[in-house]
Design a protein around this motif. Structure first.
Motif, PDB file in Angstrom:
ATOM      1  N   THR A  16       0.743  -1.212   0.099  1.00  0.00           N
ATOM      2  CA  THR A  16      -0.226  -0.303  -0.096  1.00  0.00           C
ATOM      3  C   THR A  16       1.008   1.318   0.204  1.00  0.00           C
ATOM      4  OG1 THR A  16      -0.045   0.067   2.391  1.00  0.00           O
ATOM      5  CG2 THR A  16      -1.898  -1.060   1.117  1.00  0.00           C
ATOM      6  N   VAL A  17       2.197   1.184   0.155  1.00  0.00           N
ATOM      7  CA  VAL A  17       3.038   1.938   0.129  1.00  0.00           C
ATOM      8  C   VAL A  17       3.701   1.996  -1.348  1.00  0.00           C
ATOM      9  CG1 VAL A  17       2.061   2.339   2.777  1.00  0.00           C
ATOM     10  CG2 VAL A  17       4.647   0.983   2.124  1.00  0.00           C
ATOM     11  N   ASP A  18       4.938   3.914  -0.862  1.00  0.00           N
ATOM     12  CA  ASP A  18       6.016   3.567  -2.229  1.00  0.00           C
ATOM     13  C   ASP A  18       7.261   2.470  -1.211  1.00  0.00           C
ATOM     14  OD1 ASP A  18       4.408   4.979  -4.032  1.00  0.00           O
ATOM     15  OD2 ASP A  18       5.002   6.677  -3.241  1.00  0.00           O
ATOM     16  N   GLU A  19       7.636   2.953  -0.649  1.00  0.00           N
ATOM     17  CA  GLU A  19       7.944   2.817   0.686  1.00  0.00           C
ATOM     18  C   GLU A  19       8.443   2.410   1.798  1.00  0.00           C
ATOM     19  OE1 GLU A  19      11.920   4.300  -0.827  1.00  0.00           O
ATOM     20  OE2 GLU A  19      11.939   6.309   0.308  1.00  0.00           O
ATOM     21  N   ALA A  20       8.662   2.117   3.337  1.00  0.00           N
ATOM     22  CA  ALA A  20       9.077   2.358   4.071  1.00  0.00           C
ATOM     23  C   ALA A  20       9.852   1.920   5.009  1.00  0.00           C
ATOM     24  CB  ALA A  20       7.677   1.429   4.941  1.00  0.00           C
ATOM     25  N   LEU A  57      10.356  -8.076  -1.153  1.00  0.00           N
ATOM     26  CA  LEU A  57      10.852  -6.968  -1.155  1.00  0.00           C
ATOM     27  C   LEU A  57      12.152  -6.309  -1.514  1.00  0.00           C
ATOM     28  CD1 LEU A  57       9.721  -5.828   2.318  1.00  0.00           C
ATOM     29  CD2 LEU A  57       8.444  -5.624   0.469  1.00  0.00           C
ATOM     30  N   GLU A  58      12.310  -5.590  -1.998  1.00  0.00           N
ATOM     31  CA  GLU A  58      14.061  -4.749  -2.470  1.00  0.00           C
ATOM     32  C   GLU A  58      14.056  -4.015  -1.587  1.00  0.00           C
ATOM     33  OE1 GLU A  58      13.166  -2.726  -6.301  1.00  0.00           O
ATOM     34  OE2 GLU A  58      14.157  -4.210  -6.631  1.00  0.00           O
ATOM     35  N   GLN A  59      15.356  -3.010  -0.990  1.00  0.00           N
ATOM     36  CA  GLN A  59      15.929  -2.132  -0.632  1.00  0.00           C
ATOM     37  C   GLN A  59      15.693  -0.881  -1.514  1.00  0.00           C
ATOM     38  OE1 GLN A  59      19.937  -2.255   1.664  1.00  0.00           O
ATOM     39  NE2 GLN A  59      18.906  -4.413   2.592  1.00  0.00           N
ATOM     40  N   THR A  60      15.493  -0.197  -1.109  1.00  0.00           N
ATOM     41  CA  THR A  60      15.578   1.401  -1.571  1.00  0.00           C
ATOM     42  C   THR A  60      16.449   2.556  -1.279  1.00  0.00           C
ATOM     43  OG1 THR A  60      13.346   2.618  -0.654  1.00  0.00           O
ATOM     44  CG2 THR A  60      13.086   0.823  -2.754  1.00  0.00           C
ATOM     45  N   LEU A  67      18.542   9.796  15.811  1.00  0.00           N
ATOM     46  CA  LEU A  67      19.800   9.572  17.737  1.00  0.00           C
ATOM     47  C   LEU A  67      20.621   7.761  16.673  1.00  0.00           C
ATOM     48  CD1 LEU A  67      16.603   7.468  19.279  1.00  0.00           C
ATOM     49  CD2 LEU A  67      17.310   9.634  19.456  1.00  0.00           C
ATOM     50  N   GLY A  68      20.732   8.113  15.384  1.00  0.00           N
ATOM     51  CA  GLY A  68      21.864   7.641  15.137  1.00  0.00           C
ATOM     52  C   GLY A  68      21.466   6.194  14.882  1.00  0.00           C
ATOM     53  N   ASN A  69      20.742   5.516  14.861  1.00  0.00           N
ATOM     54  CA  ASN A  69      20.334   3.975  13.888  1.00  0.00           C
ATOM     55  C   ASN A  69      19.749   4.239  12.730  1.00  0.00           C
ATOM     56  OD1 ASN A  69      20.668   3.332  17.349  1.00  0.00           O
ATOM     57  ND2 ASN A  69      18.441   4.749  17.287  1.00  0.00           N
ATOM     58  N   LEU A  70      20.718   3.030  12.281  1.00  0.00           N
ATOM     59  CA  LEU A  70      20.766   2.346  11.167  1.00  0.00           C
ATOM     60  C   LEU A  70      19.343   2.342  10.402  1.00  0.00           C
ATOM     61  CD1 LEU A  70      22.075   1.864   8.433  1.00  0.00           C
ATOM     62  CD2 LEU A  70      22.264  -0.276   8.647  1.00  0.00           C
ATOM     63  N   ARG A  71      18.655   2.965   9.831  1.00  0.00           N
ATOM     64  CA  ARG A  71      17.122   2.849   8.900  1.00  0.00           C
ATOM     65  C   ARG A  71      17.495   2.390   7.387  1.00  0.00           C
ATOM     66  NH1 ARG A  71      14.196   7.890  10.035  1.00  0.00           N
ATOM     67  NH2 ARG A  71      16.012   9.380   9.168  1.00  0.00           N
ATOM     68  N   ILE A  72      16.560   0.802   6.964  1.00  0.00           N
ATOM     69  CA  ILE A  72      16.971   0.954   5.542  1.00  0.00           C
ATOM     70  C   ILE A  72      15.072   0.818   5.642  1.00  0.00           C
ATOM     71  CG2 ILE A  72      17.078  -1.292   4.574  1.00  0.00           C
ATOM     72  CD1 ILE A  72      19.082  -2.612   6.933  1.00  0.00           C
ATOM     73  N   ARG A  73      15.267   1.333   4.187  1.00  0.00           N
ATOM     74  CA  ARG A  73      14.124   1.237   3.610  1.00  0.00           C
ATOM     75  C   ARG A  73      13.903  -0.019   1.987  1.00  0.00           C
ATOM     76  NH1 ARG A  73      16.675   6.612   3.486  1.00  0.00           N
ATOM     77  NH2 ARG A  73      16.531   5.959   1.615  1.00  0.00           N
ATOM     78  N   TYR A  74      12.839   0.395   2.263  1.00  0.00           N
ATOM     79  CA  TYR A  74      12.194  -1.032   1.677  1.00  0.00           C
ATOM     80  C   TYR A  74      10.707  -1.115   0.360  1.00  0.00           C
ATOM     81  CZ  TYR A  74      14.667  -4.143   4.718  1.00  0.00           C
ATOM     82  OH  TYR A  74      15.540  -5.222   4.761  1.00  0.00           O
ATOM     83  N   LYS A  75      11.166  -1.424  -0.617  1.00  0.00           N
ATOM     84  CA  LYS A  75       9.526  -1.916  -1.715  1.00  0.00           C
ATOM     85  C   LYS A  75       9.084  -2.589  -2.048  1.00  0.00           C
ATOM     86  CE  LYS A  75      11.405  -0.712  -5.756  1.00  0.00           C
ATOM     87  NZ  LYS A  75      11.554  -0.308  -6.903  1.00  0.00           N
TER      88      LYS A  75
END
Length: 94
Positions: A16-20, A57-60, A67-75
């Motif tokens: 339902t979303v482009d990426e998250a 899914l694939e990483q975008t 806070l300096g934490n790694l954030r990985i986006r997927y679609k």
């Protein structure tokens, strides 16, 4: 009607979303799954990574949050979209 398995719910949401990223997925699913003992960031990251490994899914991209934490986006991929259409009953689709 009950809840979808959490991993299926993640895939369903991603359709339902482009990426998250993990936090966005958890925020979207909190009202349904927030009281579950396994509603944790490590487990939801594992759901996303597993769905990626299975080609749904694939990483975008990725960056660091405030806070300096790694954030990985997927679609979602075409295979992921097909899986939602095939395995998620219409009543659960967003």
């Amino acid at each position: 009607m009950g809840l979808l398995p959490a991993r299926t719910a993640v895939l369903n949401y991603m359709s339902t979303v482009d990426e998250a990223d993990t936090q966005q997925v958890m925020l979207a699913l909190k009202s349904q799954y927030g009281r579950e003992k396994q509603f944790t960031e490590p487990l939801f990251l594992e759901h996303l990574m597993s769905l990626e490994c299975n080609g749904y899914l694939e990483q975008t991209g990725y960056d660091l949050d405030e806070l300096g934490n790694l954030r990985i986006r997927y679609k979602i991929t075409e295979d992921g979209q097909s899986a939602v259409e095939k395995y998620v009953v219409k009543e659960f689709r967003h």
